[in-house]
Design a protein around this motif. Structure first.
Motif, PDB file in Angstrom:
ATOM      1  N   LEU A 149      -1.175  -4.892  -9.991  1.00  0.00           N
ATOM      2  CA  LEU A 149      -1.653  -4.178  -8.805  1.00  0.00           C
ATOM      3  C   LEU A 149      -1.177  -2.731  -8.748  1.00  0.00           C
ATOM      4  N   LEU A 150       0.090  -2.502  -9.034  1.00  0.00           N
ATOM      5  CA  LEU A 150       0.665  -1.160  -8.879  1.00  0.00           C
ATOM      6  C   LEU A 150      -0.079  -0.081  -9.658  1.00  0.00           C
ATOM      7  N   PRO A 151      -0.440  -0.294 -10.930  1.00  0.00           N
ATOM      8  CA  PRO A 151      -1.180   0.765 -11.639  1.00  0.00           C
ATOM      9  C   PRO A 151      -2.477   1.161 -10.929  1.00  0.00           C
ATOM     10  N   ALA A 152      -3.191   0.166 -10.407  1.00  0.00           N
ATOM     11  CA  ALA A 152      -4.441   0.458  -9.699  1.00  0.00           C
ATOM     12  C   ALA A 152      -4.176   1.217  -8.409  1.00  0.00           C
ATOM     13  N   PHE A 153      -3.137   0.826  -7.662  1.00  0.00           N
ATOM     14  CA  PHE A 153      -2.824   1.491  -6.404  1.00  0.00           C
ATOM     15  C   PHE A 153      -2.376   2.932  -6.632  1.00  0.00           C
ATOM     16  N   LEU A 154      -1.661   3.180  -7.718  1.00  0.00           N
ATOM     17  CA  LEU A 154      -1.248   4.546  -8.039  1.00  0.00           C
ATOM     18  C   LEU A 154      -2.454   5.401  -8.428  1.00  0.00           C
ATOM     19  N   CYS A 155      -3.338   4.856  -9.258  1.00  0.00           N
ATOM     20  CA  CYS A 155      -4.552   5.591  -9.641  1.00  0.00           C
ATOM     21  C   CYS A 155      -5.419   5.877  -8.422  1.00  0.00           C
ATOM     22  N   ALA A 156      -5.502   4.899  -7.508  1.00  0.00           N
ATOM     23  CA  ALA A 156      -6.286   5.104  -6.293  1.00  0.00           C
ATOM     24  C   ALA A 156      -5.691   6.229  -5.456  1.00  0.00           C
ATOM     25  N   GLY A 157      -4.374   6.277  -5.355  1.00  0.00           N
ATOM     26  CA  GLY A 157      -3.718   7.349  -4.603  1.00  0.00           C
ATOM     27  C   GLY A 157      -3.996   8.713  -5.213  1.00  0.00           C
ATOM     28  N   LEU A 158      -3.936   8.795  -6.530  1.00  0.00           N
ATOM     29  CA  LEU A 158      -4.245  10.052  -7.210  1.00  0.00           C
ATOM     30  C   LEU A 158      -5.710  10.440  -6.977  1.00  0.00           C
ATOM     31  N   GLY A 159      -6.591   9.449  -7.046  1.00  0.00           N
ATOM     32  CA  GLY A 159      -8.012   9.727  -6.832  1.00  0.00           C
ATOM     33  C   GLY A 159      -8.303  10.170  -5.411  1.00  0.00           C
ATOM     34  N   TRP A 193       0.814  -1.218   0.000  1.00  0.00           N
ATOM     35  CA  TRP A 193       0.000   0.000   0.000  1.00  0.00           C
ATOM     36  C   TRP A 193       0.850   1.271   0.000  1.00  0.00           C
ATOM     37  N   LEU A 194       2.168   1.138   0.101  1.00  0.00           N
ATOM     38  CA  LEU A 194       3.019   2.330   0.120  1.00  0.00           C
ATOM     39  C   LEU A 194       2.863   3.156  -1.151  1.00  0.00           C
ATOM     40  N   ALA A 195       2.588   2.482  -2.274  1.00  0.00           N
ATOM     41  CA  ALA A 195       2.410   3.218  -3.534  1.00  0.00           C
ATOM     42  C   ALA A 195       1.240   4.187  -3.419  1.00  0.00           C
ATOM     43  N   THR A 196       0.156   3.751  -2.791  1.00  0.00           N
ATOM     44  CA  THR A 196      -0.997   4.623  -2.596  1.00  0.00           C
ATOM     45  C   THR A 196      -0.686   5.717  -1.594  1.00  0.00           C
ATOM     46  N   THR A 197      -0.062   5.322  -0.472  1.00  0.00           N
ATOM     47  CA  THR A 197       0.262   6.280   0.581  1.00  0.00           C
ATOM     48  C   THR A 197       1.169   7.394   0.072  1.00  0.00           C
ATOM     49  N   ALA A 198       2.192   7.016  -0.688  1.00  0.00           N
ATOM     50  CA  ALA A 198       3.166   7.999  -1.172  1.00  0.00           C
ATOM     51  C   ALA A 198       2.578   8.923  -2.226  1.00  0.00           C
TER      52      ALA A 198
END
Length: 491
Positions: free
Chosen positions: A376-386, A322-327
Motif C-alpha cells: 500500500l505505501l508505495p501507491a500512497f506515496l505516488c498518489a501524494g506526489l501526483g 493516509w498520512l503518507a499521502t497527506t505528508a
C-alpha cells in the motif's frame, strides 16, 4: 508597521513593498485556511457515518445524503458563486460564504434528526460554493501572474489536495475521541476567526472592480442543470445508470444546459462569456481538471473502502494509513509551484497524472493479505506526489491569461469541473465495485481509475502548449488583458 496601517495605505493607494508583501501573505493565509475547511468537510464525515447512524437511528439509504447533500450543493452552485464573486465583490462573497458555512457547521453539530443534519450539510455545501471561487479569485488578483502567483497557487492547491486526506484522518480521531459532532463544531471557531480577520484586514471591494449585473436566467438554468447532473450521478450509483429515473434526470439536466447555452447567446451580460465557451483550449484545460479530480477523489474513496472492507482496517488505522499521502502532497505542491514559474504546466500535469497512474495500477494487484509497507505505501506515496504536482498545475493553467474581472468565473469554472469530476468518478467506481466480487471488484475499480488518469494525460497534452511557461494555453484567450493598475490589486 501594523496591519491596520497597511490596510489604510492599501485603501488610499499608497502600497509600500512591505505593506504589499504583508497583505499578500495575509490574503494567502486566509484563502488557504478557508479552502482547507471546504476540503476537510468533503471527507471528514466518511469515517464518522456509522456513529451518526447509531446516534440518530437512521437507515443506510438516508445516511448517504449526509455526504451527497454537501457535494450536491457545492457542485451545483460553484459556477454561480464564481460569477457572483466577479459581479458583487470578492470580499463580500467570501464573507457571505464563510458566514453560511460557519452557521451550517454549528447546526450540523447540534442536529438531533437526520433531516436537520442533511439540511445543514446542504447549507455547508452552498457556503463552500461561495468560498472556493472567491478565495481563488482573491489570490488571482492579489498576486501578479507568473512566479508569485504560481507559488501562491502551489500552496493553495497543496493545502486543498491535503485537506481531503487530512479529513479522513481527523474523522477517525474525532469520532473515537469527543464524538462525530466535533467534525462539524471544529469549523465554528475557525470560521468566526476567519470572518473577523477578513473584516478587519482585507480591504473592501472597489466599486470600479464589480458590477451588479447578473444573468439571472442563465444562473437559474445552469445551476439547476448542474444540481440535477450531480444528483443523477449519485442516483446512478444506487439505482443503475440505465434505470428510467436516472435517464430522465440526466435528460432534464441536458435540456436545461441547452436552454442555458441559448440564453447565454442572447444575453447582454452573460454568466459565461462567449469567449470562454469558444476557446477550445480552455475547455480542454477544464476537462483535464474534471478527469484529474475524478481519478483523485475516487482513489481516496475506493482506497478507504479497500482498507476497511477487504483488509480489515479499523477507522483510525484507515485514517492513519493516509498520512503518507497527506505528508507528501504539500511539499510536492511547493516544488510544483516553484517549477510552474520555470516550465510549462503541461509537463507538471503529465508527470503528476503519470505518477498517479502508477499508484492506481499498483493497487490493481493488491493481495488479500496485503502488507502496508510493500503493498500500500508505495501507491500512497505516488498518489501524494501526483496530487501535489497536478493540483496546483490545474489551478495555474485554469487562471492563465484571465483578466481580473473574469477571475471569479474562471475560478468557479475550474472548481466546478473538479467537483463534478469527483462526483462522477466516485459514482463510476461505486458502480464497478457493486458489480464486482470481493477483492476483484476493488482491482477493477482501480483499473477504471487508471483509465481516467490516462485520458487526463491526453487532455493535458491537447489543452496546453508545449513551449510556453506558467500555464499558457495553446491558443490565446480572447479576454481583455490586465492593466498595470490592476495587477496585484486585492479587491
Amino acid at each position: 508597521m501594523s496591519l491596520i496601517e497597511i490596510q489604510a495605505r492599501t485603501r488610499t493607494g499608497s502600497d509600500t513593498p512591505l505593506a504589499k508583501r504583508t497583505r499578500q501573505r495575509l490574503v494567502l493565509t486566509v484563502a488557504c485556511a478557508a479552502f482547507a475547511m471546504v476540503g476537510l468537510d468533503m471527507a471528514i464525515v466518511n469515517v464518522a457515518l456509522p456513529s451518526i447512524q447509531r446516534d440518530l437511528g437512521v437507515n443506510e439509504s438516508g445516511l448517504q445524503w449526509v455526504v451527497v447533500a454537501y457535494g450536491l450543493l457545492l457542485g451545483g452552485f460553484l459556477l454561480l458563486g464564481g460569477r457572483m464573486t466577479d459581479r458583487l465583490g470578492r470580499r463580500r462573497i467570501f464573507l457571505a460564504g464563510l458566514a453560511a458555512f460557519t452557521t451550517a457547521s454549528f447546526l450540523a453539530g447540534a442536529a438531533h434528526s437526520l433531516d436537520l443534519l442533511i439540511a445543514a450539510r446542504a447549507m455547508q455545501g452552498f457556503g463552500a460554493a461561495l468560498i472556493a471561487p472567491a478565495a481563488l479569485s482573491l489570490l488571482a488578483v492579489t498576486f501578479p501572474e507568473g512566479r508569485e502567483r504560481n507559488r501562491a497557487l502551489g500552496i493553495f492547491g497543496g493545502i486543498g489536495g491535503a485537506a481531503g486526506t487530512i479529513g479522513v484522518v481527523a474523522s477517525g480521531l474525532l469520532t473515537a475521541g469527543p464524538g462525530w459532532r466535533w467534525a462539524f463544531f471544529i469549523n465554528v471557531p475557525a470560521g468566526l476567526l476567519l470572518i473577523v480577520i477578513t473584516i478587519a484586514f482585507l480591504a473592501p471591494d472597489r466599486a470600479d472592480d464589480r458590477t451588479t449585473q447578473l444573468d439571472i436566467a442563465g444562473a437559474i438554468t445552469v445551476t439547476s442543470s448542474l444540481l440535477l447532473f450531480v444528483y443523477a450521478l449519485h442516483r446512478a450509483a444506487d439505482h443503475g445508470w440505465t434505470s428510467v429515473s436516472t435517464v430522465v434526470v440526466f435528460a432534464v439536466s441536458a435540456l436545461l444546459l441547452a436552454a442555458f447555452l441559448r440564453i447565454e447567446a442572447r444575453s447582454a451580460a452573460p454568466l459565461v462569456p462567449a469567449t470562454f465557451m469558444r476557446n477550445r483550449r480552455l475547455m480542454l484545460a477544464n476537462l483535464t481538471a474534471f478527469l484529474a479530480n475524478s481519478a483523485c477523489l475516487s482513489f481516496i474513496f475506493i482506497g478507504s473502502l479497500l482498507m476497511q472492507q477487504a483488509l480489515g482496517y479499523s477507522p483510525i488505522k484507515t485514517g492513519l494509513a493516509w498520512l503518507a499521502t497527506t505528508a507528501t502532497v504539500l511539499p510536492t505542491a511547493m516544488v510544483g509551484a516553484h517549477l510552474g514559474a520555470r516550465m510549462n504546466v503541461r509537463w507538471l500535469l503529465i508527470t503528476g497524472l503519470s505518477l498517479f497512474l502508477v499508484a492506481a495500477l499498483w493497487l490493481t494487484r493488491v493481495p488479500a493479505q496485503a502488507d502496508y509497507l510493500t503493498d500500500l505505501l508505495p501507491a500512497f506515496l505516488c498518489a501524494g506526489l501526483g496530487f501535489g504536482l497536478a493540483g496546483p498545475a490545474l489551478q495555474i493553467g485554469g487562471l492563465a491569461g484571465v483578466s481580473p474581472s473574469d477571475s471569479g468565473l474562471a475560478s468557479g469554472l475550474v472548481e466546478t469541473m473538479r467537483e463534478i469530476g469527483g462526483a462522477a468518478g466516485v459514482a463510476a467506481v461505486s458502480t464497478v465495485l457493486v458489480k464486482g466480487s470481493g477483492l476483484d471488484g476493488f482491482h477493477t475499480a482501480f483499473a477504471v481509475i487508471s483509465v481516467l488518469a490516462i485520458v487526463g494525460v491526453l487532455t493535458a497534452v491537447a489543452g496546453f502548449a508545449a513551449g510556453k511557461k506558467s500555464g499558457s494555453i495553446s491558443r490565446p484567450m480572447s479576454i481583455p488583458a490586465r492593466t498595470p493598475s490592476s495587477v496585484g490589486r486585492q479587491g
